[in-house]
Design an enzyme around this catalytic site. Structure first.
Site, PDB file in Angstrom:
ATOM      1  N   ASP A  67       0.810  -1.218   0.000  1.00 56.11           N
ATOM      2  CA  ASP A  67       0.000   0.000   0.000  1.00 56.11           C
ATOM      3  C   ASP A  67       0.844   1.268   0.000  1.00 56.11           C
ATOM      4  O   ASP A  67       2.065   1.226   0.169  1.00 56.11           O
ATOM      5  CB  ASP A  67      -0.959  -0.010   1.209  1.00 56.11           C
ATOM      6  CG  ASP A  67      -0.313  -0.583   2.466  1.00 56.11           C
ATOM      7  OD1 ASP A  67       0.920  -0.513   2.583  1.00 56.11           O
ATOM      8  OD2 ASP A  67      -1.034  -1.105   3.323  1.00 56.11           O
ATOM      9  N   ASN A 136      -7.585  -3.311  14.037  1.00 53.26           N
ATOM     10  CA  ASN A 136      -8.970  -3.647  13.661  1.00 53.26           C
ATOM     11  C   ASN A 136      -9.030  -4.864  12.732  1.00 53.26           C
ATOM     12  O   ASN A 136     -10.050  -5.137  12.130  1.00 53.26           O
ATOM     13  CB  ASN A 136      -9.640  -2.440  12.984  1.00 53.26           C
ATOM     14  CG  ASN A 136      -8.910  -2.009  11.713  1.00 53.26           C
ATOM     15  OD1 ASN A 136      -7.952  -2.665  11.297  1.00 53.26           O
ATOM     16  ND2 ASN A 136      -9.348  -0.929  11.112  1.00 53.26           N
ATOM     17  N   HIS A 138      -7.186  -5.284   9.979  1.00 55.85           N
ATOM     18  CA  HIS A 138      -6.917  -5.043   8.559  1.00 55.85           C
ATOM     19  C   HIS A 138      -5.609  -5.681   8.117  1.00 55.85           C
ATOM     20  O   HIS A 138      -4.699  -5.893   8.922  1.00 55.85           O
ATOM     21  CB  HIS A 138      -6.989  -3.550   8.202  1.00 55.85           C
ATOM     22  CG  HIS A 138      -5.838  -2.706   8.647  1.00 55.85           C
ATOM     23  ND1 HIS A 138      -5.969  -1.359   8.927  1.00 55.85           N
ATOM     24  CD2 HIS A 138      -4.522  -2.987   8.856  1.00 55.85           C
ATOM     25  CE1 HIS A 138      -4.798  -0.863   9.264  1.00 55.85           C
ATOM     26  NE2 HIS A 138      -3.913  -1.823   9.232  1.00 55.85           N
ATOM     27  N   GLU A 143      -9.693  -2.457   5.003  1.00 52.64           N
ATOM     28  CA  GLU A 143     -10.334  -2.133   6.272  1.00 52.64           C
ATOM     29  C   GLU A 143     -11.598  -2.984   6.466  1.00 52.64           C
ATOM     30  O   GLU A 143     -12.163  -3.493   5.485  1.00 52.64           O
ATOM     31  CB  GLU A 143     -10.709  -0.647   6.286  1.00 52.64           C
ATOM     32  CG  GLU A 143      -9.510   0.305   6.186  1.00 52.64           C
ATOM     33  CD  GLU A 143      -8.734   0.458   7.494  1.00 52.64           C
ATOM     34  OE1 GLU A 143      -8.567  -0.538   8.231  1.00 52.64           O
ATOM     35  OE2 GLU A 143      -8.282   1.577   7.782  1.00 52.64           O
TER      36      GLU A 143
HETATM   37  C1  F6R Z   1       1.370  -1.541   6.101  1.00 53.04           C
HETATM   38  C2  F6R Z   1       0.171  -2.337   6.210  1.00 53.04           C
HETATM   39  C3  F6R Z   1      -0.655  -2.375   7.447  1.00 53.04           C
HETATM   40  C4  F6R Z   1       0.166  -2.658   8.705  1.00 53.04           C
HETATM   41  C5  F6R Z   1      -0.726  -2.657   9.942  1.00 53.04           C
HETATM   42  C6  F6R Z   1       0.075  -2.859  11.208  1.00 53.04           C
HETATM   43  O1  F6R Z   1       1.949  -1.707   4.822  1.00 53.04           O
HETATM   44  O2  F6R Z   1      -0.150  -2.953   5.262  1.00 53.04           O
HETATM   45  O3  F6R Z   1      -1.643  -3.367   7.308  1.00 53.04           O
HETATM   46  O4  F6R Z   1       0.803  -3.895   8.571  1.00 53.04           O
HETATM   47  O5  F6R Z   1      -1.407  -1.445  10.023  1.00 53.04           O
HETATM   48  O6  F6R Z   1       0.901  -1.756  11.397  1.00 53.04           O
HETATM   49  P1  F6R Z   1       2.012  -1.741  12.542  1.00 53.04           P
HETATM   50  O7  F6R Z   1       3.012  -2.779  12.174  1.00 53.04           O
HETATM   51  O8  F6R Z   1       2.591  -0.362  12.498  1.00 53.04           O
HETATM   52  O9  F6R Z   1       1.317  -2.044  13.820  1.00 53.04           O
END
Ligand code: F6R
Length: 242
Positions: A67, A136, A138, A143
Site C-alpha cells: 500500500d 482492527n 486489517h 479495512e
Molecule cells: C502496512 C500495512 C498495514 C500494517 C498494519 C500494522 O503496509 O499494510 O496493514 O501492517 O497497520 O501496522 P504496525 O506494524 O505499524 O502495527
C-alpha cells in the site's frame, strides 16, 4: 495455518527474517510482497545484517508493496516508498527498479489502482507475502467492511487506523485520510503468506482473525482459507488466545 508463538518482538523478528531469507536463498529470482509499519522493522534489520555479512543477495528479487498513502510521494518521509528505502531497500541493495508501489502521487484513484493492478500482474504471483495486522484486523489497508474487496482500491482509512498511525506524524491532522492498497485477490494469490503481530494492542485482532469466523468485518480472517499461511506472534499478541 501454522502458528508460532515467540517470547518477544526480537524473537518474532528473527524467525520472520529467517523465513524471508530462506525464500530468497532458495529462489533468488523471487517475488516478495512486503509490508510497512512498525512490526516488520526488526525483521528488515535482520535481513539488512545478513546482506551486509554477505550471506544474502537481493539483487534478483522483485518486490511488491501492499500500500501507499494517497497524496504522498517517495520524497515524503511518511510515505511507504521512503519507509521501505530507509528500512530495507537501501541497506539490502534492492535495485529501485525491482520495487513496486501504488503511485501515491496520482490524484486519479481509478488510474492509480489500474496501473498498480497491471504492475502486480507483470511482477507475477508473490512467492512469499509478508503481512502485518491492524488493530482492527486489517491487512494492507483492507479495512473492515461488508465485503472483501478483490482488486487494488482506494480506501478511506478508518478512525482506528488513523489513530494507530498518528504516532508516525507530527499531528493527527497530518495523517492522510486515504490510501491505495492491494486487494484481497492479489494478497490471496501469494504462494505463501507470513503474518507477524506483536504487542498487547494486537491481541484482540489476533484472536478475532485466527480463532473466530471468516468475515469481512475482520479482514485478516480470510487468511484462514489460504493453503499456506504462517502466523508468528509474540506472547503479548497471543495473550487473548489462551
Ligand atoms: C502496512 C500495512 C498495514 C500494517 C498494519 C500494522 O503496509 O499494510 O496493514 O501492517 O497497520 O501496522 P504496525 O506494524 O505499524 O502495527
Amino acid at each position: 495455518m501454522r502458528l508460532l508463538v515467540c517470547e518477544n518482538y526480537e524473537e518474532m523478528s528473527l524467525r520472520a527474517a529467517e523465513i524471508l531469507a530462506s525464500q530468497v536463498r532458495l529462489k533468488p529470482r523471487c517475488v516478495l510482497g512486503l509490508a510497512t509499519g512498525s512490526t516488520p522493522v526488526g525483521a528488515y534489520e535482520r535481513l539488512v545484517e545478513m546482506h551486509r555479512q554477505g550471506s544474502l543477495d537481493f539483487s534478483q528479487v522483485t518486490t511488491v508493496n501492499l500500500d501507499e498513502y494517497k497524496g504522498l510521494g517517495g520524497e515524503n518521509d511518511q510515505s511507504y516508498v521512503f519507509f521501505m528505502r530507509a528500512n530495507l531497500f537501501d541497506g539490502a541493495e534492492i535495485p529501485p527498479e525491482h520495487t513496486h508501489f501504488p503511485d501515491g502521487t496520482d490524484p486519479d484513484s481509478v488510474r492509480a489502482c489500474r496501473l498498480y493492478e497491471e504492475a502486480l500482474a507483470a511482477a507475477g504471483r508473490q512467492d512469499l507475502q509478508l503481512l502485518g495486522l491492524g488493530r482492527n484486523g486489517h491487512i494492507g489497508f483492507n479495512e473492515p467492511g461488508d465485503a472483501f474487496v478483490p482488486g487494488v482500491h482506494c480506501v478511506d482509512l478508518t478512525p482506528s487506523t488513523i489513530d494507530a498511525n498518528k504516532r508516525f506524524f507530527a499531528s493527527e491532522e497530518e495523517v492522510p485520510r486515504q490510501a491505495y492498497t492491494m486487494g484481497m485477490r492479489a494478497i490471496f494469490a501469494a504462494r505463501r503468506i507470513l503474518l507477524i503481530a506483536s504487542g498487547k494492542d494486537k491481541a484482540e485482532a489476533v484472536k478475532r482473525s485466527f480463532f473466530g469466523p471468516v468475515t469481512p468485518k475482520v479482514p485478516a480472517s480470510i487468511l484462514q482459507l489460504h493453503p499456506d499461511v504462517t502466523v508468528i506472534v509474540d506472547q503479548e499478541a497471543y495473550s487473548e488466545c489462551r
